[in-house]
Scaffold this active site. Structure first.
Site, PDB file in Angstrom:
ATOM      1  N   ASP A   1      20.897 -13.560  -3.727  1.00 59.75           N
ATOM      2  CA  ASP A   1      22.324 -13.900  -3.706  1.00 59.75           C
ATOM      3  C   ASP A   1      22.930 -13.597  -2.339  1.00 59.75           C
ATOM      4  O   ASP A   1      22.213 -13.553  -1.334  1.00 59.75           O
ATOM      5  CB  ASP A   1      23.033 -13.165  -4.852  1.00 59.75           C
ATOM      6  CG  ASP A   1      22.840 -11.650  -4.771  1.00 59.75           C
ATOM      7  OD1 ASP A   1      22.558 -11.122  -3.673  1.00 59.75           O
ATOM      8  OD2 ASP A   1      22.972 -10.984  -5.822  1.00 59.75           O
ATOM      9  N   SER A   2      24.244 -13.323  -2.306  1.00 56.21           N
ATOM     10  CA  SER A   2      24.921 -13.110  -1.026  1.00 56.21           C
ATOM     11  C   SER A   2      24.410 -11.888  -0.271  1.00 56.21           C
ATOM     12  O   SER A   2      24.628 -11.777   0.928  1.00 56.21           O
ATOM     13  CB  SER A   2      26.426 -12.965  -1.243  1.00 56.21           C
ATOM     14  OG  SER A   2      26.688 -11.826  -2.043  1.00 56.21           O
ATOM     15  N   THR A   3      23.727 -10.980  -0.955  1.00 60.21           N
ATOM     16  CA  THR A   3      23.183  -9.816  -0.257  1.00 60.21           C
ATOM     17  C   THR A   3      22.054 -10.218   0.687  1.00 60.21           C
ATOM     18  O   THR A   3      21.676  -9.454   1.561  1.00 60.21           O
ATOM     19  CB  THR A   3      22.647  -8.762  -1.254  1.00 60.21           C
ATOM     20  OG1 THR A   3      21.684  -9.385  -2.121  1.00 60.21           O
ATOM     21  CG2 THR A   3      23.774  -8.191  -2.086  1.00 60.21           C
ATOM     22  N   ALA A   4      21.523 -11.439   0.501  1.00 64.39           N
ATOM     23  CA  ALA A   4      20.399 -11.893   1.340  1.00 64.39           C
ATOM     24  C   ALA A   4      20.658 -13.253   1.999  1.00 64.39           C
ATOM     25  O   ALA A   4      19.932 -13.638   2.901  1.00 64.39           O
ATOM     26  CB  ALA A   4      19.123 -11.969   0.498  1.00 64.39           C
TER      27      ALA A   4
ATOM     28  N   ASN B   1      30.050  -6.018   0.534  1.00 59.20           N
ATOM     29  CA  ASN B   1      29.189  -6.837  -0.294  1.00 59.20           C
ATOM     30  C   ASN B   1      28.364  -6.021  -1.283  1.00 59.20           C
ATOM     31  O   ASN B   1      27.373  -6.488  -1.808  1.00 59.20           O
ATOM     32  CB  ASN B   1      28.247  -7.596   0.651  1.00 59.20           C
ATOM     33  CG  ASN B   1      27.696  -8.820  -0.007  1.00 59.20           C
ATOM     34  OD1 ASN B   1      28.105  -9.150  -1.112  1.00 59.20           O
ATOM     35  ND2 ASN B   1      26.768  -9.467   0.624  1.00 59.20           N
TER      36      ASN B   1
END
Ligand SMILES: *[C@@H]1O[C@H](CO)[C@@H](O)[C@H](O)[C@H]1NC(C)=O
Ligand SMILES: *[C@@H]1O[C@H](CO)[C@@H](O)[C@H](O)[C@H]1NC(C)=O
Ligand SMILES: *[C@@H]1O[C@H](CO)[C@@H](O)[C@H](O)[C@H]1NC(C)=O
Ligand SMILES: *[C@@H]1O[C@H](CO)[C@@H](O)[C@H](O)[C@H]1NC(C)=O
Length: 310
Positions: free
Chosen positions: A34-37, A292
């Site tokens: 997701d947005s973490t990567a 985040n």
């Protein structure tokens, strides 16, 4: 087909890519999540509400360029890739066309902000994001492209030596929490982890043998969540979900490694990694912001900036 792709050029690029990567610990890294990567996948999704290709994202990048990372600078995927000897995270799969795709052998990033383990997660909130199942389908198409190019044996070796890094699950939990669902917590978390297990089995059947998985950070401490607590404290229930998710995933990983010969994995406990910094920031001498939910970003006190929320 060979002429259309310019085969000799592709093979030359492959040789160059392999030489360049001689220093790296693995031939390629494939990033899912997701947005973490995410390092810019969602820039290619018109109409997606989960985009980060505008200021002040990327403020600490060279020239303060927003790249689509949900971060001030490099993100977890970048730092991981650096530790493996790469310059940064591999490029978003969606940023490459059919020609450039086959010239890039250091891996791809399929990670898409807002996505989850369940196909439905994020779809309403973001209008457009790529769920993990579809990210794995994209990897599968890359695998068939590589097979056409290098043959099945070389492809299998290449994939089995490559690292698969996965960071996902927070958005599923956020959505469950916000929905006031009548599904009991225990049942929800179990079904989430079953979904994870099935995704991992698909990847393993496609040849993945080295898995780097990061669990869920203390998402109850995201600034956007703390707004809902009158005291400004973390939302305990979300943090409890994050902890329980890690325990359940630990069991699944143990099981999978017993089931599949040659499977190697590392399960990072994102909760334990970050909770101390959140609970006791002064002990770390510099000021930390939680961006985040995962990236703890260092700032000098004198260089204070407003934290961002996603
Ligand atoms: C594919 O991408 C490369 C690199 O960005 C670019 O030079 C090339 O023109 C593109 N080819 C097509 C067919 O769009
Ligand atoms: C890669 O494989 C997919 C699925 O088989 C196919 O649709 C696509 O055209 C291939 N791309 C290239 C560049 O060969
Ligand atoms: C969940 O419940 C809270 C408090 O009762 C309410 O404010 C919120 O709108 C509900 N959310 C949904 C998605 O039904
Ligand atoms: C709000 O934060 C306080 C700590 O400041 C904590 O004790 C409490 O459980 C939190 N409330 C919720 C709903 O998580």
């Amino acid at each position: 087909m060979a002429n259309k792709w310019g085969f000799p050029l592709v093979l030359l690029s492959l040789v160059i890519a392999v030489l360049n990567l001689a220093e790296a610990a693995v031939p390629a890294i494939f990033i899912l999540g997701d947005s973490t990567a995410d390092v810019g996948t969602n820039n290619f999704l018109p109409g997606s509400m989960a985009r980060a290709d505008f200021p002040y994202n990327g403020i600490d990048f060279p020239n303060s360029t927003p790249t689509g990372r949900f971060s001030n600078g490099l993100n977890t995927a970048d730092f991981l890739a650096k530790l493996f000897g790469f310059e940064k995270s591999p490029k978003p799969f969606l940023s490459l066309n059919s020609t450039s795709l086959l010239k890039w052998f250091g891996g791809f990033s399929f990670a898409s902000g807002g996505s989850g383990l369940f196909d439905t997660t994020g779809q309403r909130m973001t209008k457009s994001c790529i769920p993990l199942a579809e990210q794995i389908q994209q990897f599968s198409s890359v695998r068939s492209n590589l097979t056409a190019l290098m043959g099945p044996v070389a492809t299998e070796t290449y994939i089995s030596k490559s690292l698969f890094f996965i960071s996902i699950g927070s958005n599923d939990i956020f959505e469950y929490y916000r929905s006031n669902s009548s599904i009991p917590k225990e049942q929800f978390l179990s079904s989430l982890v079953v979904a994870y297990e099935n995704h991992l089995k698909t990847l393993i059947n496609l040849g993945a043998r080295k898995l780097g998985i990061i669990s869920i950070a203390p998402i109850g401490c995201c600034p956007a969540q703390r707004l809902f607590n009158a005291t400004g404290g973390c939302i305990e229930e979300l943090n409890d979900h994050a902890k329980a998710f890690h325990s359940k995933l630990d069991v699944v990983m143990n099981k999978l490694s017993a089931e599949f010969q040659g499977l190697m994995y590392s399960l990072g406990n994102a909760f334990e990694m970050t909770i101390n910094v959140i609970q006791n920031p002064l002990a770390f001498s510099k000021q930390f912001f939680l961006v985040n939910g995962v990236n703890t970003v260092k700032h000098e006190q004198k260089n204070n900036r407003e934290g961002s929320m996603y």
